[in-house]
Every structure is written in C-alpha cells, then in structure tokens.
Enzyme design. Structure first.
Site, short mmCIF file in Angstrom:
data_model
loop_
_atom_site.label_atom_id
_atom_site.label_comp_id
_atom_site.label_asym_id
_atom_site.label_seq_id
_atom_site.Cartn_x
_atom_site.Cartn_y
_atom_site.Cartn_z
N LYS A 287 39.75 39.01 44.96
CA LYS A 287 39.85 38.89 43.51
C LYS A 287 40.61 37.63 43.11
CE LYS A 287 37.48 42.46 42.19
NZ LYS A 287 36.21 42.29 41.45
N GLY B 156 30.31 52.75 35.10
CA GLY B 156 31.64 52.20 34.86
C GLY B 156 31.66 51.09 33.83
N TYR C 255 40.88 43.13 49.25
CA TYR C 255 40.41 43.21 47.86
C TYR C 255 41.21 42.24 46.99
CZ TYR C 255 39.62 45.25 43.20
OH TYR C 255 39.31 45.44 41.88
N THR D 29 37.11 54.54 36.02
CA THR D 29 35.70 54.37 36.39
C THR D 29 35.42 55.16 37.67
OG1 THR D 29 36.15 52.45 37.82
CG2 THR D 29 35.75 52.01 35.47
N ASN E 146 29.83 41.42 37.71
CA ASN E 146 30.76 42.54 37.60
C ASN E 146 30.75 43.48 38.80
OD1 ASN E 146 32.32 44.71 36.06
ND2 ASN E 146 30.35 45.73 36.40
N SER F 96 40.67 41.04 38.79
CA SER F 96 41.55 42.21 38.82
C SER F 96 42.99 41.74 38.67
CB SER F 96 41.39 42.95 40.16
OG SER F 96 42.38 43.95 40.31
#
Length: 277
Positions: free
Chosen positions: A157, A17, A153, A188, A87, A140
């Site tokens: 982020k 990715g 999530y 990805t 990452n 993100s």
C-alpha cells in the site's frame, strides 16, 4: 445536474464492499460503470440491478489481458473512460517477515501493486487521447503509518501511494489526475473476513472499533465512495498526487482517552529560581 453526468468509470473490485458502494453512487450521480471483479455471480447481479448504466466484466487484476478487456469494454460501449478506480485488493500474506513464503509475497505484491499498475497502464492511453481523466487508487492507512496492517500488505500500500504521486507528476500535463484514497478500518467483507459469505455477518465482526478513533463510529464503504465521487468529479479538478486519508482520524495518533492515565501521574518539572535557591 448530477456530479458524473456523461462520465464513464471502470471499478476493479466493484462487486462488493467499497467497489460496490462506489458503483452504486456513481450510477446514482449519472455515471456509467464497468464492474470489474472476480466474483461473477455477485458482479452480474449488481450490474443487473443498476440497469443500463452498468456492465460486469470478469477481471482478476493480476491478469493484464483481463484488465485491458475491462477498459476496452468501457470504451467500446460508451466511447470514453473518465475514471479508472483501481480498488481491488485483499489482505495478502500474513506472519513475521522470516516466515513469509516468497510465492505468497509475490502474489500479494501482484494483486496490490501490479493490479494498480495494470489499471493505470491501460487507462492512460485512452485518457491521453480524450485529453482528460481521473485515476483513483485504493491505498490504506497502513501505507502511510507503520503498524496498521500486515507487513507485506503495508509495504504494497505504501508502493501504491508513491506510484500515485509519481504518475501524477508525469500525467498532469495531459490533464490526467492521479490520487490515492487511504481508508482506515471500513466495514467490508474483506476487513471482516467474510468474503463469499452473507454481508449480514459483517456487523458481528465490527463491534468495538468505533471507540478506537476520534470519530466514534465504524467506517462504511459509503465513506470511501463519497471521496471517490469527489475525485472522479470536476470538483477535484485541481487535486492530484494526493494520498487522501479517510479513517475517522485513527491514523493521527493515540486517542486522548487512552492517554489519560499517563497525565494522572504527570508532575511539572520544578524550575530553578535563583532567588529561592
């Protein structure tokens, strides 16, 4: 002269990715990279393809000793560390907040936040000794705009975005820059839910996304890699503490095409004129 001549980077999640695309671009621009990832076979194959400028180090970013080993590998091999690209990530626990198991909450935060923290923790002493460095963290659009991803999530982020900002304030006097890249939807294996399966399957999962953003094409890992290259290079020497959104414009709001029906029914408000009554 290429952008990263003489520079050394560690890239977590570097085997596929965004990480893979960044590793390829960094090497093409004269850099040397440690590909730090859980995907052993894929990471080793990528390092072998890239040649002497790349090494693979098995890393699960929740494990401090493994993150430190990746940093040590870079320094032991090439004598320095100029860029730490934190990452690695995954989608994390799903579901409404009342149904989320605590252990899965913890695992999600460990990968997405603890993993970034550990990368920074072990990169900073090296960068302080050499008097320079660039730390790049993957955030993100879900961390800067609500409703763009799963609940935990998105929270994680958002934490990565703020962690980048506060550490930038601490590390600036040491000539260490800290920035965060906030991707939108990027084609990805993670986004397409094809991790561990052939990359050719990704294209079957991205149909329709191009129409949902102002720039009408699918985001690609190369789009994020180009921003990472800018942040790793000397061109961004006066940039720190920023959350740089790379999303084709989707986080700006609702597409004009999706608003047209509203405007078809719009009627101007009549303004009172005392001369007319």
């Amino acid at each position: 002269m290429t952008e990263l001549d003489g520079k050394v980077a560690v890239i977590t999640g570097g085997a596929s990715g965004i990480g893979e695309s960044t590793a390829r671009l960094f090497v093409a621009e004269g850099g040397r990279v440690v590909i730090a990832d859980m995907q052993k076979e894929r990471g080793q194959a990528l390092a072998a393809e890239l040649g002497e400028a790349a090494l693979f180090e098995p890393v699960e970013v929740r494990q401090e000793a493994q993150v430190k080993a990746a940093v040590d590998r870079a320094v032991d091999t090439w004598g320095r560390l100029d860029c730490m690209f934190n990452n690695a990530g995954f989608g994390g626990v799903l579901g409404p907040v009342e149904d989320i198991p605590v252990d899965e909450f913890d695992m999600t935060m460990d990968v997405l936040v603890r993993g970034v923290f550990l990368g920074m923790k072990h990169a900073v002493p090296v960068m302080k000794r050499q008097g320079s460095g660039s730390i790049i963290n993957t955030g993100s659009i879900a961390g800067v705009s609500a409703g763009r991803g799963p609940i935990i999530y998105s929270v994680a982020k958002a934490a990565v975005v703020h962690l980048s900002k506060v550490t930038a304030m601490e590390l600036g006097p040491h000539n260490i820059r800290v920035n965060c890249i906030c991707p939108g939807y990027i084609a990805t294996p993670l986004a397409a839910n094809t991790v561990g399966r052939p990359d050719t399957l990704i294209e079957d999962r991205v149909d329709g996304y191009a129409e949902r953003q102002p720039i009408p094409r699918i985001g690609r890992p190369q789009d994020i890699a180009e921003m990472a290259l800018f942040l790793a290079s000397d061109r961004s020497g006066f940039v720190t503490g920023q959350a740089l959104v790379v999303d084709g414009g989707v986080a700006n709001g609702v597409m004009w095409a999706d608003q047209k029906d509203v405007y078809k029914t719009y009627r101007p408000i009549k303004v009172y004129n005392p001369d007319v009554g």
